[in-house]
Design a protein around this motif. Structure first.
Motif, short mmCIF file in Angstrom:
data_model
loop_
_atom_site.label_atom_id
_atom_site.label_comp_id
_atom_site.label_asym_id
_atom_site.label_seq_id
_atom_site.Cartn_x
_atom_site.Cartn_y
_atom_site.Cartn_z
N TYR A 84 4.49 5.23 7.99
CA TYR A 84 4.83 4.36 6.99
C TYR A 84 4.32 3.07 7.17
O TYR A 84 4.13 2.40 8.16
N TYR A 85 3.94 2.28 5.99
CA TYR A 85 3.11 0.85 6.16
C TYR A 85 4.26 -0.28 5.80
O TYR A 85 3.95 -1.34 6.30
N THR A 86 5.21 0.01 5.00
CA THR A 86 5.79 -1.20 4.34
C THR A 86 7.34 -1.62 4.62
O THR A 86 8.16 -0.45 4.65
N ASP A 87 7.45 -2.59 5.21
CA ASP A 87 8.78 -3.11 5.56
C ASP A 87 9.34 -3.68 4.31
O ASP A 87 9.40 -4.91 4.06
N VAL B 65 0.80 -1.25 -0.10
CA VAL B 65 0.06 0.02 0.14
C VAL B 65 0.87 1.14 0.01
O VAL B 65 1.67 1.61 0.77
N LEU B 66 0.63 1.91 -0.99
CA LEU B 66 1.70 3.23 -1.12
C LEU B 66 0.72 4.26 -1.28
O LEU B 66 -0.50 4.49 -1.42
N THR B 67 1.49 5.63 -1.54
CA THR B 67 0.59 6.83 -1.84
C THR B 67 1.05 7.29 -3.44
O THR B 67 2.33 7.30 -3.65
N ASP B 68 0.12 7.52 -4.35
CA ASP B 68 0.52 7.87 -5.51
C ASP B 68 0.64 9.38 -5.64
O ASP B 68 0.70 10.07 -4.55
N ARG C 215 -4.66 6.66 -2.21
CA ARG C 215 -3.89 5.60 -2.17
C ARG C 215 -3.65 4.49 -3.29
O ARG C 215 -4.62 4.71 -4.27
N LEU C 216 -2.74 3.93 -3.34
CA LEU C 216 -2.19 3.07 -4.49
C LEU C 216 -1.84 1.64 -4.03
O LEU C 216 -0.99 1.52 -3.27
N MET C 217 -2.71 0.66 -4.11
CA MET C 217 -2.80 -0.89 -3.83
C MET C 217 -2.17 -1.67 -4.65
O MET C 217 -2.85 -1.77 -5.95
N LEU C 218 -1.23 -2.41 -4.62
CA LEU C 218 -0.74 -3.51 -5.47
C LEU C 218 -1.80 -4.48 -6.03
O LEU C 218 -2.00 -4.67 -7.22
N ILE D 195 4.95 5.85 -3.21
CA ILE D 195 5.86 6.20 -2.13
C ILE D 195 5.13 5.74 -0.78
O ILE D 195 4.04 5.85 -0.58
N ASP D 196 5.92 5.35 0.09
CA ASP D 196 5.26 4.73 1.42
C ASP D 196 5.48 5.74 2.31
O ASP D 196 6.13 5.62 3.49
#
Length: 464
Positions: free
Chosen positions: A418-421, A325-328, A333-336, A405-406
């Motif tokens: 920040y959501y992503t490791d 889950v990122l930010t465009d 919100r941008l989800m794979l 971007i996270d």
């Protein structure tokens, strides 16, 4: 008085013996042609590494001595006396001497005090003599006679020296002999049957000539070469086949050090192999032989392997990729998981990484193919600096990609989150990292070079 004197002399002789106790190893060498140079004694560790165990200084006559108080581990060693020249020695006994010269190390080698090395160089000298003679022969019959003479000598030498490790070393270089095929070969079907017979026999007996439970082979080039050739040439490069053949091989190996070495070699080969779809073999080896046999390893190794498995197991070929889950660039919100394309190329990069800057244009160059095959590029910056991220997008003109971007703004607190490791969820230990996904977001390829994505997708579609 005589009795006391004799006891005293006996005591003094014992003290003298203890004081003059020989070192655990002493190897005296003379290499004529050397003068005032350092000479190194090292043992092989597989075929690609050497471990230096001692250093000596050759005098003006080329004489030097390796000496130490701790016995050397047994195996095949080398004595290096220049950047390009060395000679092999077998360490089986701890006290011996040898003499040769720099002109022809093998031919002029003389050994005292080591049956192993005397036999080793006698064999090499005879082989060199026969092969040199054969090189000048023009008559085919004469060559065949010489070949038979060589084979007869080898057989006789092996029998005479069968109790020595050097005999095992030489035997390990021999290929298994395939018995003659008994059926007639008249057409393509017969030829295929012949090939299958030869291949099956060769694979089944491939390790017959090497003692897989002799740890001295770890300190030689032969075990590593045998393992590498076996898995490269004789094993189908798919996880199930690799795992099955690894299990069959390890079932033959009981000696602890050899077992650890072979497990390590197979695991390290397939942890990040260049052939897609073999990562499952690493997971199998790690779970069965590291986690499943903890007594073989120290607790740190087992712990680190568990940590590695936790990262890599969810990312093996065929698994659905974890959500990202990122930010465009517009702040949405941008989800794979929501990418609608038939294929998704996940491009995880660092905007300041030079290699990422080299790989990005290679992806762009395949834009026409991506459009034809409905491939979307999901580009994720691991650096949470919006200015660097947006500069990268503009500089490389990748606005048509799914850029993210996270960095996420908490609607209640207004604090960035920040959501992503990336490291532990997507195995990002260097950038860029590329995953190729199918429409269902299952991983079909990973760590594919950027300029090979088109080739990979074409191959994947032909294979389906």
């Amino acid at each position: 008085m005589k009795f006391v004197l004799s006891i005293s002399l006996f005591f003094l002789s014992i003290v003298g013996t203890l004081a003059q106790k020989a070192p655990s190893y002493e190897i005296k060498g003379t290499i004529k042609g050397l003068k005032n140079v350092d000479v190194y004694l090292a043992h092989y560790f597989g075929s690609s590494q050497q471990v230096i165990k001692d250093t000596a200084r050759a005098n003006e006559l080329g004489q030097f001595t390796f000496k130490g108080k701790e016995a050397l581990p047994k195996g095949l060693y080398l004595v290096s006396f220049s950047t390009t020249k060395y000679l092999d020695l077998i360490i089986g006994t701890d006290h011996f001497s040898f003499e040769t010269d720099t002109v022809d190390v093998v031919t002029n080698m003389q050994v005292k005090g080591s049956e192993e090395n005397a036999a080793f160089y006698t064999f090499q000298q005879e082989m060199n003599k026969q092969y040199r003679a054969m090189q000048s022969m023009t008559d085919a019959q004469q060559v065949e006679v010489t070949r038979k003479r060589i084979a007869a000598y080898q057989k006789e030498w092996m029998l005479k020296n069968q109790s020595l490790f050097v005999s095992k070393l030489i035997k390990a270089t021999f290929e298994p002999e395939i018995p003659a095929y008994k059926n007639p070969v008249k057409n393509a079907v017969d030829s295929a049957a012949l090939y299958k017979y030869q291949f099956s026999f060769y694979k089944k007996h491939y390790f017959d000539n090497i003692d897989l439970n002799d740890d001295r082979f770890i300190r030689s080039p032969f075990l590593q070469r045998k393992i590498e050739k076996y898995f490269e040439d004789l094993v189908v490069q798919e996880s199930d086949s690799i795992s099955k053949d690894a299990d069959a091989l390890l079932a033959k190996i009981k000696q602890t050090d050899v077992r650890k070495y072979v497990i390590y070699k197979i695991a390290s080969t397939y942890e990040n192999h260049n052939i897609v779809g073999t990562d499952g073999a690493f997971v199998h080896i790690a779970e069965k032989y590291y986690i499943g046999e903890p007594k073989l390893w120290d607790t740190t190794t087992v712990r680190k392997m568990k940590e590695r498995l936790a990262v890599i197991k969810p990312l093996i070929i065929g698994k659905k990729i974890p959500e990202m889950v990122l930010t465009d660039p517009s702040g949405k919100r941008l989800m794979l998981s929501t990418i609608p394309n038939n294929y998704t190329v996940v491009f995880i990069y660092d905007p300041e990484c030079s290699h990422c800057k080299e790989e990005t244009p290679k992806l762009q160059a395949q834009e026409a193919f991506f459009k034809e095959k409905n491939v979307g590029v999901f580009a994720a910056s691991i650096v949470r600096d919006k200015a660097q991220w947006q500069k990268f997008i503009t500089e490389f003109k990748i606005e048509s990609w799914y850029n993210g971007i996270d960095v996420h703004l908490n609607p209640k607190s207004g604090v960035e989150e920040y959501y992503t490791d990336f490291k532990n969820t997507f195995d990002v230990y260097a950038t860029p990292v590329i995953y190729v996904l199918d429409k269902s977001k299952r991983i079909i390829g990973k760590r594919i070079p950027a300029d090979k994505i088109q080739d990979f997708i074409n191959f994947y579609e032909r294979k389906k």
